[in-house]
Structures are given as C-alpha cells and as structure tokens.
Design an enzyme around this catalytic site. Structure first.
Site, short mmCIF file in Angstrom:
data_model
loop_
_atom_site.label_atom_id
_atom_site.label_comp_id
_atom_site.label_asym_id
_atom_site.label_seq_id
_atom_site.Cartn_x
_atom_site.Cartn_y
_atom_site.Cartn_z
N TRP A 1 74.18 33.38 -102.70
CA TRP A 1 75.41 32.96 -102.23
C TRP A 1 76.68 32.80 -103.25
CZ3 TRP A 1 76.35 36.03 -98.22
CH2 TRP A 1 75.42 36.03 -97.48
N ASP B 1 81.23 25.61 -101.20
CA ASP B 1 80.92 26.41 -99.81
C ASP B 1 79.81 25.88 -99.41
OD1 ASP B 1 79.96 28.31 -98.17
OD2 ASP B 1 79.27 29.90 -99.59
N LYS C 1 76.26 28.13 -88.63
CA LYS C 1 75.16 27.46 -88.99
C LYS C 1 75.25 26.10 -88.17
CE LYS C 1 74.76 30.19 -93.48
NZ LYS C 1 73.63 30.90 -92.93
#
Length: 359
Positions: free
Chosen positions: A102, A171, A195
């Site tokens: 990511w 993030d 999530k």
C-alpha cells in the site's frame, strides 16, 4: 448462525451494529423509511453526521484545530488527494517510506504530481520488517512525509510514530481505532472505512487546519479537502449509509471501553495467534519479530501443497477468509476490532487439530 470472519477487508462488523442496522433498515427512528432514503441535508441525518464526528473526536482525542472529513472513494482516492492537497505550498518534493504494497500504491500516485523521495525501504528483505529511522534519507524541505503504519498484505506494523519536522501523513486504514493515537503529531491521517470503521466506499480524514490551503492549482473539486471541510463533507451527496454505519461502530467502540480497550484486546488476539505459530514447527510467520502487525497476521504451512485443504477444512469449521493475498500466498488472519477473542481461540483449536492430522 454467524461464523468467524477473518477477512482483510471489507472486514467483519460488530454483530451488535449489524443487528441494530437490521432493525432500523426499513424504519429508521420511527420515520417509516430507511436512513438511505432521507436527504443528507435533513436535520435527522445532520444529527447522525455531527454525532459521528464528535464520537470520533472523543475516541481519538482529536484537537480542535483539526477537521474531520467523511469522504468518497476510500483510501485509494486519498493516494491522489494527499499530493494534490499538499504539494501546492511551494516545494514539490514529498518524502515517502516504502514498507509494502500500500505504500507502493501511494508512491505511484504521488509521482504523478511531484517529486518523490523514498526516505527508507524494506524491499531488501521482501517487506518483512519496518525500516528503522536510522536509515532514513529525508529531504531538507519536504512538503510532507507519508507512511503506512500497518501494511495489510505484508502484515508489518510500525511500533513508533516517525519524528519529522514536516507535516506527517499516515494511511491508517487497517489499524485506526485499534489503539490510542497522538493526533497532534500528525498533519493528516486518513483511513478507508472497511476494516475498523464501517463498510467500504467511505474514507475518514483528519486534517490540521493550516494544511487546507496548500493545494496544487487545478485540483479536482471532489479531492479538495478545503472544499469538503467548508461544506461539512457534504459538497455533494455523501455515502450516507456507510456514514450511518460508521457512526454506529463509533458508539459500539465507546461502549466497549474506547480505543484503550481495543488496544488491549488487539494485543491479546495477536499474541495468542503469533505465540501459537512461533511454538509450532508446522506453521511459520514470514514477518520479523518486532515488526509484526496486531491487525493482520500472515502465516505459512510447512507444506504449501496443504494450503487448499487447510482453506477447505477451515471454512467447513466456520472460519472464513483465511486465504493470504494473491501476491504473498499462504494464509492471513485479520484481527480487526470486530473480530472477538473467541474467533482466535477457535482458529487455534482448528490449527492444532490440522497440524496433528497432517504434520
């Protein structure tokens, strides 16, 4: 009967939240319609939005000089929004820490809009560890430094907050609300909802006020944080159902004892699973100790030929979504806030029995 869901995302939601949403689906608050069927500008939904923001502020102790935004597009849209919003203040150099899949995605997007300096990378050992600050090569006048505190796919997590002089951007998609955060150390925090917050399609952003006027010329309106802040995240129709469900999750976390309780439970769950793996000759962890994620625990079997059978039998045992990411292979158990300790205990029983039968 609900089963134990270890999905990396979209992930498990608290059962109590789902039951409340189920009860209110056709008749929300006695209004005779769903929350999905009312105007986002109505007083009723405005109350949902304001309560959600205040609850998130309470949970993370967000200072008053930060804006809380509820945005379209998940975290991936923010990969572009971050450079768009922060590289217009003069120097178009941004520092990034490359810690996995990511982080790589964020770097690719940032290079579209300015120069990227990779401060540190853990590629040399297959992204199986967190690069320490002693190896960093920071820019002198970076517009910001971006990092990914938890890599969902690789299963590595920072156990420290980088100390920098430029605005720090994080993030936190896969570990937000899993432990207390010193928000004042950050210029901007963002997280995809799917999530630890709610359903997919929504991103939460926490932006310090002084960073709202640094956008590049020509920034798309839908990615402009100042536009969103000035409009209360309602410049256009927001994903109202995702916002509503996220508000329910915030209330649920508060009811569980807040992020402090989530942190204690996260450590317990990951310690149980990682401890079992470390004691086994049949299972192993690809992540270096000291860098292991509390949220996402990848593991491999001694014989990869047994992977399919493991997934088949675990599913039959009511343990869902344990397959590792296609780029890594093996298994992965995601232990987000909504995954109870009982789920991990059930997984350990199954893993022990599987090992006894096939080792």
């Amino acid at each position: 009967m609900r089963k134990f869901n270890f999905s990396a995302g979209p992930a498990a939601l608290p059962e109590a939240v789902l039951l409340q949403a189920q009860r209110e689906l056709l008749d929300w608050g006695g209004r005779g319609c769903s929350v999905m069927e009312v105007s986002h500008r109505s007083p009723e939904f405005t109350e949902v939005a304001e309560t959600a923001e205040q609850d998130l502020r309470d949970l993370l102790a967000i200072p008053q000089n930060y804006r809380v935004l509820f945005l379209h597009g998940g975290a991936t849209a923010q990969f572009s929004a971050v450079p768009w919003n922060l590289l217009g203040g003069g120097d178009r150099v941004a520092d990034y820490i490359r810690s996995g899949h990511w982080a790589d995605k964020a770097i690719v997007e940032a290079r579209r809009y300015g120069q990227v300096n990779v401060v540190a990378s853990s590629e040399d050992r297959g992204f199986t560890y967190v690069p320490g600050p002693t190896s960093w090569r920071q820019s002198e006048n970076a517009a910001y430094l971006h990092y990914t505190p938890n890599e969902t796919i690789g299963g590595v997590e920072f156990d420290y907050v980088p100390a920098v002089t430029c605005p720090l951007v994080a993030d936190m998609s896969s570990n937000i609300l899993s432990r207390p955060v010193a928000v004042e150390k950050f210029g901007m925090i963002y997280a995809g909802a799917q999530k630890n917050i709610g359903p997919s399609g929504l991103a939460v952003a926490i932006v310090r006020d002084d960073l709202l006027d640094r956008a590049l010329p020509g920034i798309p309106r839908s990615l402009n944080w100042k536009v969103a802040a000035d409009a209360g995240s309602m410049d256009n129709t927001p994903p109202t159902f995702a916002w509503y469900l996220s508000a329910l999750v915030f209330k649920w976390i508060k009811g569980q004892g807040g992020v402090e309780a989530m942190a204690e439970q996260s450590l317990r769950k990951s310690s149980l699973l990682c401890g079992f793996i470390d004691r086994s000759d049949f299972y192993s962890s690809p992540v270096e100790r000291g860098s292991r994620s509390r949220m996402n625990v990848p593991f491999t079997l001694a014989d990869a030929a047994l992977d399919h059978l493991f997934l088949q039998e675990s599913k039959a045992a009511g343990l869902l979504n344990l397959k590792g990411h296609r780029s890594v292979g093996g298994m992965r158990a995601s232990l987000y806030n909504a995954v109870p300790v009982e789920a991990v205990e059930a997984l350990l029983v199954f893993m022990a029995e599987f090992e006894q039968r096939y080792a």
